[in-house]
Design an enzyme around this catalytic site. Structure first.
Site, PDB file in Angstrom:
ATOM      1  N   LEU A 120      31.771  51.330  32.097  1.00  0.00           N
ATOM      2  CA  LEU A 120      30.279  51.065  32.843  1.00  0.00           C
ATOM      3  C   LEU A 120      30.856  50.819  34.279  1.00  0.00           C
ATOM      4  CD1 LEU A 120      28.848  48.205  30.535  1.00  0.00           C
ATOM      5  CD2 LEU A 120      28.238  50.570  30.882  1.00  0.00           C
ATOM      6  N   GLY A 123      37.418  48.816  38.421  1.00  0.00           N
ATOM      7  CA  GLY A 123      37.986  48.314  39.659  1.00  0.00           C
ATOM      8  C   GLY A 123      39.377  48.175  39.958  1.00  0.00           C
ATOM      9  N   PHE A 124      39.871  47.442  40.995  1.00  0.00           N
ATOM     10  CA  PHE A 124      41.434  47.610  41.099  1.00  0.00           C
ATOM     11  C   PHE A 124      42.200  47.164  40.130  1.00  0.00           C
ATOM     12  CE2 PHE A 124      45.245  45.927  43.414  1.00  0.00           C
ATOM     13  CZ  PHE A 124      45.415  47.169  43.850  1.00  0.00           C
ATOM     14  N   PHE A 125      41.565  46.228  39.261  1.00  0.00           N
ATOM     15  CA  PHE A 125      42.354  45.453  38.286  1.00  0.00           C
ATOM     16  C   PHE A 125      42.041  45.631  36.701  1.00  0.00           C
ATOM     17  CE2 PHE A 125      43.059  41.787  41.838  1.00  0.00           C
ATOM     18  CZ  PHE A 125      44.135  42.261  41.828  1.00  0.00           C
ATOM     19  N   VAL A 128      35.469  48.086  32.802  1.00  0.00           N
ATOM     20  CA  VAL A 128      34.286  47.345  32.030  1.00  0.00           C
ATOM     21  C   VAL A 128      33.900  48.270  31.023  1.00  0.00           C
ATOM     22  CG1 VAL A 128      32.289  46.320  32.410  1.00  0.00           C
ATOM     23  CG2 VAL A 128      34.054  45.839  34.002  1.00  0.00           C
ATOM     24  N   LYS A 143      35.269  43.270  29.687  1.00  0.00           N
ATOM     25  CA  LYS A 143      36.153  43.361  30.929  1.00  0.00           C
ATOM     26  C   LYS A 143      37.672  43.279  30.619  1.00  0.00           C
ATOM     27  CE  LYS A 143      36.175  41.809  35.618  1.00  0.00           C
ATOM     28  NZ  LYS A 143      35.457  40.776  36.620  1.00  0.00           N
ATOM     29  N   ASP A 235      31.916  36.490  46.716  1.00  0.00           N
ATOM     30  CA  ASP A 235      31.888  37.925  46.538  1.00  0.00           C
ATOM     31  C   ASP A 235      30.344  38.245  46.411  1.00  0.00           C
ATOM     32  OD1 ASP A 235      32.679  40.696  46.892  1.00  0.00           O
ATOM     33  OD2 ASP A 235      33.398  40.619  44.831  1.00  0.00           O
TER      34      ASP A 235
END
Length: 425
Positions: A120, A123-125, A128, A143, A235
Site C-alpha cells: 500500500l 516510506g523511509f523506515f 505498509v 506496517k 505531521d
C-alpha cells in the site's frame, strides 16, 4: 510513514532550552536490543490469542467512551454561541489525564495468522501492506519496519505506544502487533477509501461544500481529541488523513507525534475567563514533518507547541477549498512561510462560503497565538454542519464569532499584558 505515503523522519531527542528546569516529556517505551526485544513485549499489555485470533479479542467500540464534550447546537434551537463562546478555551493539555494511563488491550498475531497482500505504501523506515486474517477474513494494514537504526525503532515503538492509547471515531484504530524475525510490526484498521489528498485531487469526483466542511469537521474532531490527550501530531497533512468508504475522515500516522509533559499546573488555552496568565508551554522541539504543511515557527527552528498542528490543518483546509496541491508552487505562500491570503482568495474562493475560508485563514496565521484551538474549530465546524446543509448559511452570531476572533485574541493579549504579576511571599 503514512499508510499511503512516506513521511519525514526525526529523532525524538527534542531539546528544551526554555530557561529553567522543566519536567522531561514522557518518553516512549524503551527499545531494547533485538536479542532482548522479546523481554519487553509484556510491557505493551498485549492480549495474545495464542494463534487463535477470535473476534472476542477485538476492541468493543460500544464500551469505549468518547471523553470529549460535545459542543453541537440543535438546529431547532437558536444559536447561543455569541461572543461569550470565546470563553470556551481549549482543553488545557497539561490538565488532562496522561494518555499512558488509558491504554487498552490489543491482539498479538503470529505470522501464520495473516496472509500478506498488496503493497500500500513505502516510506523511509518501512513498508505498509494489506493483510487478511486467515480465519476471520478481516482486512488490516500491516506496517513493517525494515530499517534497524535506533531512531527508526524509537519512532516505531512510540507510534505503537500512542496508537494503543487512542479510541476515537476520527483517529485510526489500532488492532495489534506482529512479532516476527525479532522485529515488532504494527497492525491497524484498513481504510479502503485512500487518502484525503487523493480524493481532493481526483477532479473526476465532485465534492460538495457540505462534504468538504464535514471532512474538515472530522479532522478537527480527531485532532481535538489528540490534543486533549497531550499529543502533538507534528505531521498532520492530507496524506495522513484517510477516507472511509462512507466519507468519514480519520487522522493517521503518529510516528512523529510528541507527548507533552504533564505537570498538573493550570494554564489557559486562550479563552476569556481563564483565571490567570497563560503559561508558555512552547519548547524547542525537533523540526519534523513535511515542509508543505509545516508551521512557520517550526520551519524557522523556533520554540513551538500544539499550535503547529493547527497551521497544518489550515493548509489542509486550503487544499480542500481550492482542490489545490499544498506545494508552494501551486498554493500561494509568503516569504515568512505563511499563506498569501489575498492571492488565495482571488484564485480559489469564488464559490467558497466566506465563513469557510475565514476559518482557513485563521488557522494559517503566522503568529501561533492568533490561531483558534481545535476545541473552538470543532465547535464551529459542527455548528456549520448542522445549519449549512438546510439553510445554505450559518447563524449571524456564529459568523460574527468567526469574524471577531482576531480582535478578541488581540484584546485578550492586551489584557494579559496589563495584568500585574503576583509576587511570591
Amino acid at each position: 510513514m503514512a499508510v499511503n505515503g512516506g513521511a519525514g523522519s526525526a529523532s525524538d531527542a527534542d531539546s528544551d532550552d526554555s530557561g529553567g528546569q522543566s519536567p522531561a516529556p514522557p518518553s516512549p517505551p524503551s527499545v531494547v536490543k533485538p536479542r532482548d526485544r522479546s523481554a519487553s513485549l509484556p510491557h505493551l499489555s498485549m492480549h495474545s490469542s495464542g494463534g487463535q485470533s477470535s473476534d472476542e479479542h477485538w476492541p468493543d467500540d460500544q464500551h469505549h467512551h468518547y471523553h470529549h464534550q460535545h459542543l453541537y447546537h440543535s438546529p431547532n434551537c437558536a444559536y447561543n454561541g455569541s461572543a461569550a463562546a470565546h470563553c470556551r478555551h481549549s482543553t488545557p493539555l497539561s490538565r488532562t489525564t496522561s494518555f499512558r494511563v488509558e491504554t487498552k488491550s490489543y491482539r498479538m498475531f503470529r505470522a501464520s495468522d495473516l496472509v500478506k497482500g498488496e503493497l500500500l505504501g513505502k516510506g523511509f523506515f518501512g513498508e505498509v501492506f494489506l493483510v487478511t486474517h486467515r480465519l476471520s477474513a478481516e482486512k488490516m494494514v500491516l506496517k513493517e519496519l525494515y530499517r534497524v537504526e535506533e531512531e527508526a525503532e524509537n519512532n516505531f515503538v512510540k507510534e505503537v505506544a500512542v496508537l494503543r492509547a487512542l479510541t476515537h471515531p476520527n483517529v485510526l484504530r489500532f488492532i495489534g502487533v506482529l512479532y516476527r524475525d525479532k522485529k515488532l510490526h504494527l497492525l491497524t484498521e484498513f481504510i479502503s477509501g485512500g487518502t484525503l489528498k487523493e480524493l481532493i485531487h481526483d477532479l473526476q469526483r465532485p465534492l460538495s461544500w457540505r462534504y468538504r466542511m464535514s471532512a474538515a469537521k472530522d479532522i478537527a474532531s480527531g485532532m481535538n481529541y489528540l490534543h486533549s490527550m497531550n499529543i502533538i501530531h507534528r505531521d498532520l497533512n492530507s496524506q495522513n488523513c484517510l477516507v472511509k468508504d462512507e466519507g468519514t475522515v480519520v487522522v493517521a500516522d503518529f510516528g512523529l507525534a510528541k507527548i507533552i509533559a504533564t505537570n498538573n499546573r493550570r494554564f489557559s488555552g486562550g479563552g476569556a475567563g481563564s483565571g490567570g496568565k497563560r503559561r508558555d508551554r512552547r519548547k524547542r522541539y525537533t523540526v519534523v514533518g513535511n515542509p508543505y504543511w509545516m508551521a512557520p515557527e517550526m520551519m524557522k527552528g523556533k520554540k513551538y507547541d500544539e499550535k503547529v498542528d493547527i497551521f497544518s490543518f489550515g493548509i489542509i483546509l486550503c487544499e480542500i477549498i481550492g482542490r489545490v496541491l499544498a506545494d508552494p508552487d501551486y498554493l500561494p505562500r509568503n516569504s515568512d512561510f505563511g499563506l498569501n491570503k489575498i492571492v488565495f482568495k482571488e484564485k480559489f474562493c469564488e464559490s467558497c462560503p466566506e465563513f469557510f475560508f475565514r476559518i482557513a485563514f485563521l488557522c494559517t496565521e503566522v503568529d501561533a497565538e492568533d490561531r483558534p484551538p481545535f476545541e473552538t474549530l470543532e465547535r464551529w465546524l459542527a455548528n456549520i454542519a448542522l445549519y449549512f446543509p438546510t439553510l445554505h448559511t450559518i447563524p449571524k452570531e456564529l459568523m460574527n464569532e468567526i469574524v471577531s476572533f482576531p480582535d478578541y485574541q488581540s484584546a485578550l493579549r492586551a489584557n494579559r499584558r496589563r495584568r500585574p504579576h503576583r509576587t511570591r511571599r
